[in-house]
Design a protein around this motif. Structure first.
Motif, mmCIF file in Angstrom:
data_model
loop_
_atom_site.group_PDB
_atom_site.id
_atom_site.type_symbol
_atom_site.label_atom_id
_atom_site.label_comp_id
_atom_site.label_asym_id
_atom_site.label_seq_id
_atom_site.Cartn_x
_atom_site.Cartn_y
_atom_site.Cartn_z
ATOM 1 N N ALA A 103 28.478 -9.441 61.598
ATOM 2 C CA ALA A 103 29.275 -10.489 60.954
ATOM 3 C C ALA A 103 30.337 -11.033 61.904
ATOM 4 C CB ALA A 103 29.921 -9.940 59.685
ATOM 5 N N HIS A 104 30.970 -10.146 62.656
ATOM 6 C CA HIS A 104 32.020 -10.586 63.589
ATOM 7 C C HIS A 104 31.434 -11.460 64.701
ATOM 8 C CE1 HIS A 104 34.267 -6.711 62.277
ATOM 9 N NE2 HIS A 104 34.520 -7.705 61.471
ATOM 10 N N THR A 105 30.259 -11.091 65.217
ATOM 11 C CA THR A 105 29.684 -11.895 66.291
ATOM 12 C C THR A 105 29.188 -13.238 65.776
ATOM 13 O OG1 THR A 105 27.552 -10.747 66.038
ATOM 14 C CG2 THR A 105 29.065 -9.908 67.713
ATOM 15 N N GLY B 219 28.246 -4.577 72.088
ATOM 16 C CA GLY B 219 26.912 -4.014 71.984
ATOM 17 C C GLY B 219 26.768 -2.627 72.577
ATOM 18 N N LEU B 220 27.113 -2.467 73.853
ATOM 19 C CA LEU B 220 27.001 -1.166 74.506
ATOM 20 C C LEU B 220 27.877 -0.145 73.796
ATOM 21 C CD1 LEU B 220 27.038 -0.512 78.320
ATOM 22 C CD2 LEU B 220 28.522 0.811 76.827
ATOM 23 N N ASN B 221 29.081 -0.551 73.424
ATOM 24 C CA ASN B 221 30.005 0.361 72.756
ATOM 25 C C ASN B 221 29.468 0.803 71.404
ATOM 26 O OD1 ASN B 221 32.829 0.284 74.363
ATOM 27 N ND2 ASN B 221 31.833 -1.704 74.523
ATOM 28 N N LEU B 222 28.876 -0.129 70.667
ATOM 29 C CA LEU B 222 28.313 0.200 69.363
ATOM 30 C C LEU B 222 27.206 1.237 69.501
ATOM 31 C CD1 LEU B 222 28.371 -0.537 66.324
ATOM 32 C CD2 LEU B 222 26.694 -2.324 66.825
ATOM 33 N N VAL C 162 20.799 -5.968 66.630
ATOM 34 C CA VAL C 162 20.978 -6.890 67.755
ATOM 35 C C VAL C 162 21.921 -7.997 67.325
ATOM 36 C CG1 VAL C 162 18.741 -6.434 68.821
ATOM 37 C CG2 VAL C 162 18.945 -8.272 67.135
ATOM 38 N N HIS C 163 22.679 -8.484 68.282
ATOM 39 C CA HIS C 163 23.660 -9.537 68.037
ATOM 40 C C HIS C 163 24.074 -10.109 69.378
ATOM 41 C CE1 HIS C 163 26.723 -6.707 69.470
ATOM 42 N NE2 HIS C 163 26.090 -5.799 68.737
ATOM 43 N N PRO C 164 24.701 -11.269 69.415
ATOM 44 C CA PRO C 164 25.175 -11.809 70.695
ATOM 45 C C PRO C 164 26.206 -10.869 71.324
ATOM 46 C CG PRO C 164 25.259 -13.481 68.966
ATOM 47 C CD PRO C 164 24.982 -12.175 68.295
ATOM 48 N N PRO C 165 26.354 -10.904 72.646
ATOM 49 C CA PRO C 165 27.285 -9.994 73.318
ATOM 50 C C PRO C 165 28.741 -10.401 73.231
ATOM 51 C CG PRO C 165 26.213 -11.388 74.933
ATOM 52 C CD PRO C 165 25.566 -11.710 73.608
ATOM 53 N N SER D 69 18.783 -13.458 83.573
ATOM 54 C CA SER D 69 18.318 -13.132 82.229
ATOM 55 C C SER D 69 18.802 -14.201 81.262
ATOM 56 C CB SER D 69 18.831 -11.751 81.797
ATOM 57 O OG SER D 69 20.237 -11.773 81.634
ATOM 58 N N ARG D 70 18.367 -14.078 80.040
ATOM 59 C CA ARG D 70 18.838 -14.967 78.978
ATOM 60 C C ARG D 70 19.041 -14.157 77.713
ATOM 61 N NH1 ARG D 70 15.841 -19.668 78.636
ATOM 62 N NH2 ARG D 70 14.514 -19.185 80.447
ATOM 63 N N PHE D 71 19.946 -14.601 76.874
ATOM 64 C CA PHE D 71 20.136 -13.966 75.578
ATOM 65 C C PHE D 71 20.406 -15.046 74.543
ATOM 66 C CE2 PHE D 71 24.402 -14.051 77.459
ATOM 67 C CZ PHE D 71 25.179 -14.565 76.435
ATOM 68 N N GLY D 72 20.113 -14.727 73.295
ATOM 69 C CA GLY D 72 20.310 -15.671 72.214
ATOM 70 C C GLY D 72 21.357 -15.192 71.230
ATOM 71 N N ASN D 73 21.520 -15.950 70.168
ATOM 72 C CA ASN D 73 22.488 -15.579 69.139
ATOM 73 C C ASN D 73 21.808 -14.989 67.909
ATOM 74 O OD1 ASN D 73 21.308 -17.999 68.302
ATOM 75 N ND2 ASN D 73 23.178 -18.761 67.327
ATOM 76 N N ALA D 74 20.587 -14.474 68.083
ATOM 77 C CA ALA D 74 19.893 -13.822 66.973
ATOM 78 C C ALA D 74 20.708 -12.628 66.484
ATOM 79 C CB ALA D 74 18.503 -13.362 67.407
#
Length: 514
Positions: free
Chosen positions: A332-334, A288-291, A280-283, A254-259
């Motif tokens: 903001a943190h990510t 992410g799952l926790n949020l 959505v945010h980078p992992p 898979s791929r993910f971005g920093n959007a």
């Protein structure tokens, strides 16, 4: 008519279904995929999510299939020992692959009576003042009183509901996958250590049996976010590390971005959004799952109250008021972490400064509280510092085998923990008032930092009684505007204040008899 349709069978949707079913709400969960993919983007539960599972009696199921990790920080690749003085009885996380989390929650949702349906793709949605009607890809139609979109970052529900999703597009992407490798483990470790001196978006983590979780920067940004090919993976490994480690036989790629994007509102009429459908945010940092799980934990009891008819005015709207600021803070943190992970000279220098700051115990404690979620405080109005915070698990002492507080919260109701035995009686909780909505627990509990506290079903403190409640409050952390009836504030520390808090969060006492 169905009470609630939950669209999306990931951790967020499944946790929400479990919460709703605890209150007898009729739930149909629709999952687009016919079978689980096996992809493991989320890798575990932070301390607050561990508490959530304990509060619902699920923790031992997770512990049986997970390894503990006691690592603090976890910010932009900077890990430190778990700091002392964290306000939790669970000072650890659990390394639980996302497919395992989904399996455990799927099983629990089924045990509770959720109607779980796979291979059901929502393609149409219309709502009115009484409910929501959805059309499925096979032409079938379903109608429910409420609908919650937990269907990921590309949420169909969000799009059909017309909720804007503003934010920043991806400027970089990262490849992630699970592959076998023929290179010797010692050589892999040596190369990874060298590369990570300057490139922290890179790694090969051995998961056993010659299988590795591999992460490597992509070349450019793929507009369609299509899954990478094995050859693309190999090429990027060679470009970044000088070798492809002999990777082969991918389990998934898979791929993910920093959007970074966030829904303008988490509720549109009778449609609500949770998890990646809302943000959505980078992992980076593993939030992410926790949020999403914690979105569901906040929303579940409020939506159940609305369905049952006892929700006070404005209760359901506190979901957006409380969780939207939390999502914004995580975004903001990510963003900050992605800046620190850069390879430009300025980013490398900044990361060096941050690494030295992380060596200070107070900085480590602050960052760990942010990432783990244990420092979260909802803004419930003026009051003592404990108001709006979740209460850690505490020992109970009065009865033989009394156990722990979280063991008394498995049913998902509110709870008054009263060390005095007087406040609950004076407020009318020794009779039928609020029965079935709020449990009463009278216990000496030496660890409780107040004579009495009223806990919401999500474990956050809604009222603090006794002299401790007169202490000045601290500034709230990531939180919200005050909840329903906020003009009354938290009320006094005595019985009148308790009644006001009960009515604010659980409706009038006479509802049960109405």
């Amino acid at each position: 008519m169905i009470d609630v349709l939950v669209v999306g069978g990931g951790p967020t949707g499944l946790m929400l279904a479990c919460e709703l079913r605890l209150h007898g709400v009729g739930v149909v969960l629709l999952e687009r995929l016919a079978a689980p993919t096996g992809e493991s983007r989320g890798q575990g539960l932070h301390a607050r999510s561990v508490e959530v599972m304990d509060q619902r009696g699920l923790l031992e199921r997770f512990r049986a299939v997970s390894e503990e990790f006691r690592v603090g920080g976890l910010f932009a690749g900077e890990a430190r020992p778990w700091p002392e003085g964290m306000d939790t009885a669970h000072p650890y996380g659990l390394a639980t692959p996302q497919p395992v989390t989904e399996r455990l929650l799927w099983e629990r949702a089924g045990e509770l009576g959720t109607d779980l349906r796979r291979g059901c793709e929502v393609v149409g949605l219309v709502q009115d003042g009484a409910g929501v009607e959805v059309e499925l890809a096979d032409g079938a139609r379903l109608r429910s009183r409420w609908l919650v979109g937990c269907d990921g970052g590309r949420s169909t529900v969000r799009r059909l509901a017309g909720v804007a999703f503003p934010g920043e597009p991806a400027t970089v992407q990262t490849l992630l996958g699970q592959l076998e490798a023929t290179e010797e483990p010692e050589r892999i470790a040596e190369v990874v250590a060298e590369v990570r001196r300057t490139q922290l978006r890179f790694g090969l983590h051995h998961e056993g049996g010659g299988v590795y979780r591999v992460i490597v920067p992509a070349e450019g940004v793929s507009e369609d976010r299509a899954a990478p090919t094995l050859e693309e993976f190999r090429a990027r490994l060679r470009a970044v590390a000088g070798t492809d480690f002999g990777v082969h036989s991918p389990r998934w790629l898979s791929r993910f971005g920093n959007a970074t994007r966030q829904a303008e509102r988490y509720r549109s009429g009778r449609v609500l959004l949770a998890g990646d459908a809302a943000h959505v945010h980078p992992p980076t940092g593993g939030q992410g799952l926790n949020l999403g799980v914690q979105d569901a934990f906040n929303l579940g009891w409020k939506l159940a109250a609305e369905v049952a008819g006892w929700a006070p005015p404005g209760l359901l709207d506190t979901y957006h008021a409380e969780r939207h600021p939390v999502g914004a803070a995580v975004i903001a943190h990510t963003r900050a972490q992605m800046t620190l992970l850069g390879t430009a000279p300025g980013a490398v220098a900044l990361r060096g400064v941050f690494a030295r700051l992380m060596d200070f115990p107070d900085v480590n404690r602050y960052i760990t509280g942010v990432i783990s979620g244990v420092d979260l405080r909802y803004d419930l109005g003026p009051g003592p510092a404990l108001l709006g915070r979740r209460l850690r698990d505490v020992r109970l002492v009065d009865d033989p085998g009394a156990g722990r507080l979280y063991e008394r919260m498995h049913a998902g109701r509110g709870l008054l923990l009263d060390r005095t035995g007087r406040l609950s009686a004076d407020a009318g909780l020794d009779g039928d008032g609020w029965k079935g909505r709020v449990d009463v627990l009278v216990d000496g509990c030496p660890e409780l930092p107040a004579p009495a506290v009223l806990l919401r079903p999500d474990g956050h403190v809604a009222w603090v009684g006794g002299e401790a409640a007169e202490a000045p409050g601290a500034e709230p952390g990531a939180g919200s505007e005050a909840g329903p009836g906020s003009e009354a504030g938290p009320g006094s520390a005595g019985p009148d204040g308790l009644v006001a808090a009960l009515e604010r969060w659980f409706g009038p006492a006479e509802w049960a008899a109405a």
